[in-house]
Design a protein around this motif. Structure first.
Motif, PDB file in Angstrom:
ATOM      1  N   ARG B 288     -20.223 -27.416  47.025  1.00 40.96           N
ATOM      2  CA  ARG B 288     -19.727 -28.738  47.415  1.00 40.96           C
ATOM      3  C   ARG B 288     -19.329 -28.741  48.900  1.00 40.96           C
ATOM      4  NH1 ARG B 288     -14.747 -31.231  44.180  1.00 40.96           N
ATOM      5  NH2 ARG B 288     -13.730 -29.415  45.007  1.00 40.96           N
ATOM      6  N   GLU B 289     -18.644 -27.695  49.273  1.00 41.08           N
ATOM      7  CA  GLU B 289     -18.191 -27.574  50.661  1.00 41.08           C
ATOM      8  C   GLU B 289     -19.384 -27.537  51.625  1.00 41.08           C
ATOM      9  OE1 GLU B 289     -15.443 -24.292  50.835  1.00 41.08           O
ATOM     10  OE2 GLU B 289     -16.470 -23.676  52.669  1.00 41.08           O
ATOM     11  N   ILE B 292     -20.729 -30.897  52.058  1.00 39.70           N
ATOM     12  CA  ILE B 292     -19.949 -31.706  53.016  1.00 39.70           C
ATOM     13  C   ILE B 292     -20.372 -31.356  54.445  1.00 39.70           C
ATOM     14  CG2 ILE B 292     -17.632 -32.201  53.914  1.00 39.70           C
ATOM     15  CD1 ILE B 292     -16.570 -31.340  51.099  1.00 39.70           C
ATOM     16  N   PHE B 293     -20.456 -30.049  54.716  1.00 38.53           N
ATOM     17  CA  PHE B 293     -20.857 -29.620  56.063  1.00 38.53           C
ATOM     18  C   PHE B 293     -22.207 -30.217  56.443  1.00 38.53           C
ATOM     19  CE2 PHE B 293     -18.355 -25.396  55.491  1.00 38.53           C
ATOM     20  CZ  PHE B 293     -17.180 -26.021  55.876  1.00 38.53           C
ATOM     21  N   ARG B 294     -23.145 -30.125  55.497  1.00 37.21           N
ATOM     22  CA  ARG B 294     -24.490 -30.627  55.791  1.00 37.21           C
ATOM     23  C   ARG B 294     -24.442 -32.142  55.984  1.00 37.21           C
ATOM     24  NH1 ARG B 294     -28.403 -29.614  57.155  1.00 37.21           N
ATOM     25  NH2 ARG B 294     -30.032 -29.670  55.592  1.00 37.21           N
ATOM     26  N   ALA B 295     -23.666 -32.836  55.137  1.00 38.78           N
ATOM     27  CA  ALA B 295     -23.619 -34.300  55.221  1.00 38.78           C
ATOM     28  C   ALA B 295     -23.057 -34.765  56.553  1.00 38.78           C
ATOM     29  CB  ALA B 295     -22.773 -34.849  54.077  1.00 38.78           C
ATOM     30  N   ILE B 296     -22.055 -34.065  57.064  1.00 40.12           N
ATOM     31  CA  ILE B 296     -21.441 -34.541  58.313  1.00 40.12           C
ATOM     32  C   ILE B 296     -22.163 -34.035  59.559  1.00 40.12           C
ATOM     33  CG2 ILE B 296     -19.172 -34.871  57.250  1.00 40.12           C
ATOM     34  CD1 ILE B 296     -18.265 -32.309  58.524  1.00 40.12           C
ATOM     35  N   GLY B 297     -23.322 -33.407  59.336  1.00 38.83           N
ATOM     36  CA  GLY B 297     -24.176 -33.117  60.486  1.00 38.83           C
ATOM     37  C   GLY B 297     -24.316 -31.667  60.884  1.00 38.83           C
ATOM     38  N   PHE B 298     -23.933 -30.756  60.001  1.00 38.01           N
ATOM     39  CA  PHE B 298     -24.177 -29.338  60.310  1.00 38.01           C
ATOM     40  C   PHE B 298     -25.645 -29.048  60.043  1.00 38.01           C
ATOM     41  CE2 PHE B 298     -19.929 -26.903  60.131  1.00 38.01           C
ATOM     42  CZ  PHE B 298     -19.233 -27.981  60.654  1.00 38.01           C
ATOM     43  N   ARG B 299     -26.263 -28.345  60.970  1.00 39.40           N
ATOM     44  CA  ARG B 299     -27.644 -27.916  60.754  1.00 39.40           C
ATOM     45  C   ARG B 299     -27.668 -26.733  59.794  1.00 39.40           C
ATOM     46  NH1 ARG B 299     -31.218 -27.740  66.185  1.00 39.40           N
ATOM     47  NH2 ARG B 299     -31.139 -29.947  66.704  1.00 39.40           N
ATOM     48  N   ASP B 377     -29.757 -29.012  49.671  1.00 36.24           N
ATOM     49  CA  ASP B 377     -29.879 -30.409  50.031  1.00 36.24           C
ATOM     50  C   ASP B 377     -28.467 -31.003  49.996  1.00 36.24           C
ATOM     51  OD1 ASP B 377     -32.003 -32.715  50.146  1.00 36.24           O
ATOM     52  OD2 ASP B 377     -30.341 -33.402  48.904  1.00 36.24           O
ATOM     53  N   PRO B 378     -28.029 -31.683  51.060  1.00 39.29           N
ATOM     54  CA  PRO B 378     -26.631 -32.144  51.087  1.00 39.29           C
ATOM     55  C   PRO B 378     -26.260 -33.027  49.903  1.00 39.29           C
ATOM     56  CG  PRO B 378     -27.892 -33.089  52.912  1.00 39.29           C
ATOM     57  CD  PRO B 378     -28.745 -32.038  52.282  1.00 39.29           C
ATOM     58  N   SER B 379     -27.183 -33.909  49.529  1.00 40.75           N
ATOM     59  CA  SER B 379     -26.862 -34.819  48.443  1.00 40.75           C
ATOM     60  C   SER B 379     -26.791 -34.082  47.112  1.00 40.75           C
ATOM     61  CB  SER B 379     -27.929 -35.910  48.376  1.00 40.75           C
ATOM     62  OG  SER B 379     -27.656 -36.744  47.305  1.00 40.75           O
ATOM     63  N   GLU B 380     -27.740 -33.134  46.915  1.00 43.50           N
ATOM     64  CA  GLU B 380     -27.734 -32.342  45.681  1.00 43.50           C
ATOM     65  C   GLU B 380     -26.451 -31.521  45.599  1.00 43.50           C
ATOM     66  OE1 GLU B 380     -29.904 -32.207  43.092  1.00 43.50           O
ATOM     67  OE2 GLU B 380     -30.889 -33.911  44.018  1.00 43.50           O
ATOM     68  N   LEU B 382     -23.577 -32.240  46.943  1.00 43.11           N
ATOM     69  CA  LEU B 382     -22.434 -33.116  46.656  1.00 43.11           C
ATOM     70  C   LEU B 382     -22.474 -33.637  45.218  1.00 43.11           C
ATOM     71  CD1 LEU B 382     -22.398 -34.987  50.043  1.00 43.11           C
ATOM     72  CD2 LEU B 382     -20.536 -33.609  49.133  1.00 43.11           C
TER      73      LEU B 382
END
Lengths: 239, 385
Positions: B288-289, B292-299, B377-380, B382
């Motif tokens: 989950r964490e 979050i990182f990926r969603a807020i723009g971490f490569r 995948d960020p959405s997966e 989350l």
């Protein structure tokens, strides 16, 4: 030209016999500075639509344009950069990182930017000031109430001043008093010129939006028409 | 805030997991350090002890011919232009390049005489050198202390009814038996040993020697180098390394090292598996964490950096602690295993090696978990809420 456009977006999960169509060919447009509420029953596909619009979930078919950028044609890294620069996210259940304090959580989107640590501090404190939590900058998330955690999540979403904020059930875990405060905050962000796209179950929350998009069984209910005058788009009362 | 703060803060918060990770790798590193250091010390100890036993080089007169012997059985042969070694030739031995490696030089002269109708082989030796060379000799009685005293082999003593204090006549001269060798099943059992100068005079070989046995410390130098240097200095002699002895010593050390390397590799493999499994479970726990990182723009590379940074920090700590624990374990082990426990001091090469191995393994074991985390995948991610 609309600011956010979803063009015939289809999202299918699974493969073979176990496939599930969460979004079945949605076309939708949103203007810059609009406050949009996406509503629908559980499992209607509204969160999937939000994820696809926010560049978090690539569609099986169709495109998402933000401005004139086809975001899923950018590639993984550039899409991550795009999200960081142009989008803020507020998730259901706050989604704060438990081992970082409030200020560090807010600084997260800045951690991979060119901002110096000092600049990050200034921006994070400023964002916390806007949500009224400056004095709790050094607390850990578990030392805050649910409403405060949601406000931290909002501060994190706007710390790098993105023009679009996506919010998925931002008040899902809050009582009515805290929900109202969070909605007022979102409205204020909208009034500063940001486009807000929010998924919600709550009609009360939807009333803060300029426009409501009703999603049912993976499609927009009724005719997928755009603009304030369309039959399925309800003009919400000003907050 | 930088990525390193995220990595360090995560480790600080998950102290239990971090300790588990450090322990897994630390035990591996400590085992390697302990095994390698113990092996090295024991190998040195064994090597030193082995060096104390017997000769590994034989110097004989050069013989333009060939002998036909097998297993001590003389089958005849051809011998011509036999040269002789003079005792003064041996003065050149301390002048060779690897003189420091020469521990014992034991010259011998041989003679055959008759006693009560039986032929006996007598060997003139420098008793001080010979007794030093043949530490396995067990003597009933005393060591010879004068020119008229002899040492008699077990079988020879039995044949002639000799015991310490007996008188023994040899080539017209009477000797006193100082001691009798206890049976060792070797050629020495049938021999009579007397002082070298006396034997030379008795057998008419004054100033000459029939053979020289040399014990060289060959742990850090190739025995063939010493053989070459001796051949050069004593041209009349044929210098031969006793290959079986040398090879046996080297084989023993080699086996010892191989064994310790094998055990070390096994322990390290287990340590790496612990890191791999723990990092994998850590990644799964933090899905989950990472979302979050990926969603807020971490490569993806940012996620990999965080995971690998955590692995790096854990590995460095495990390397340092593992080195210290390994050296501590070595001290304890050596006190049980080695007779003369040497002083164990800080070894910077071993310490750096320990940290390097820990970091290398930690990063290798974490690479796949890091890749798996970055590939989420960020959405997966989350969606796993």
């Amino acid at each position: 030209m609309s600011y956010i456009q979803a063009l015939n977006v289809v999202k299918e999960f699974g493969d073979g016999e176990g496939t599930f169509l969460a979004v079945r060919g949605i076309d939708v447009s949103m203007e810059q500075g609009e406050f949009i509420a996406i509503m629908g029953e559980s499992g209607a596909g509204k969160s999937t639509l939000l994820s696809v619009l926010g560049g978090l979930l690539s569609p099986t078919e169709g495109k998402v344009l933000i401005g004139d950028v086809d975001i899923y044609a950018l590639g993984t890294d550039k899409l991550a950069d795009f999200r960081r620069e142009f989008m803020g996210f507020i998730f259901q259940s706050f989604q704060l990182v438990p081992y970082l304090n409030v200020k560090e959580n807010v600084q997260l989107p800045l951690a991979v930017t060119h901002h110096s640590e000092k600049e990050q501090d200034v921006l994070a404190i400023s964002a916390l000031e806007r949500v009224g939590l400056k004095d709790k900058a050094h607390r850990l998330p578990n030392q805050l109430s649910g409403g405060e955690q949601e406000r931290v999540a909002i501060a994190r979403a706007v710390v790098n001043e993105p023009p679009i904020v996506f919010a998925d059930e931002p008040t899902g875990n809050l009582d009515s008093r805290n929900s109202s405060e969070v909605m007022k905050l979102l409205k204020r962000l909208n009034s500063e010129g940001r486009t807000i796209v929010m998924v919600t179950h709550s009609k009360a929350n939807a009333e803060f939006a300029d426009r409501i998009i009703q999603v049912s069984d993976g499609v927009i209910s009724g005719e997928p028409l755009f603009g304030a005058e369309t039959p399925i788009t309800l003009r919400a009362a000003e907050a | 805030m930088k990525l390193r703060h995220i990595a360090v803060n995560n480790l600080r918060r998950r102290k239990g997991k971090m300790l588990f990770l450090i322990s897994g790798l630390m035990i591996g590193v400590a085992s390697i350090v302990a095994l390698m250091t113990t092996t090295r010390i024991l190998a040195d100890d064994i090597s030193d002890k082995m060096e104390e036993f017997g000769a590994n080089i034989v110097i004989t007169p050069q013989n333009e011919g060939f002998s036909l012997t097998y297993g001590g059985l003389n089958l005849g042969g051809v011998s011509f232009d036999r040269k002789e070694i003079f005792q003064k030739d041996l003065d050149a031995i301390p002048t060779i390049k690897n003189a420091a490696n020469i521990r014992i030089v034991s010259p011998k002269v041989f003679g055959v005489f008759e006693h009560r109708g039986n032929k006996v082989l007598a060997v003139g030796v420098d008793f001080a050198q010979e007794l030093n060379l043949k530490k396995w000799w067990k003597i009933t009685g005393a060591k010879p202390s004068g020119e008229d005293q002899i040492l008699v082999g077990h079988d020879a003593a039995k044949r002639f009814g000799l015991k310490p204090g007996s008188q023994f006549e040899m080539a017209g001269r009477t000797f006193s038996v100082a001691g009798v060798l206890q049976g060792a099943g070797s050629q020495d059992d049938g021999l009579v040993f007397l002082a070298l100068p006396v034997a030379q005079k008795l057998f008419g070989k004054e100033g000459k020697v029939g053979m020289v046995e040399v014990a060289a410390l060959c742990k850090n130098c190739p025995i063939s180098d010493i053989v070459g240097q001796l051949s050069e200095k004593i041209p009349a002699a044929q210098v031969t390394a006793i290959q079986q002895v040398v090879k046996g010593r080297m084989d023993t050390l080699h086996s010892f090292r191989q064994f310790s390397l094998g055990i070390s590799a096994l322990v390290l493999l287990v340590g790496s598996m612990v890191v791999f499994v723990t990092m994998m479970s850590s990644v799964t726990e933090r899905t989950r964490e990472i979302g979050i990182f990926r969603a807020i723009g971490f490569r993806r590379s940012h996620i990999m950096k965080i995971i690998l940074l955590e692995a790096f920090v854990v590995s460095v700590i495990a390397g340092v602690v593992g080195y210290a624990a390994g050296m501590g374990a070595t001290k304890i082990l050596i006190s049980f295993l080695a007779e003369n426990a040497p002083h164990i001091s800080f070894d910077p090469v071993m310490a750096l090696g320990a940290v390097f191995i820990a970091v290398l393994l930690g990063l290798m074991a974490s690479f796949y978990p890091a890749t798996a985390a970055a590939g989420m995948d960020p959405s997966e991610a989350l969606r796993t809420l």
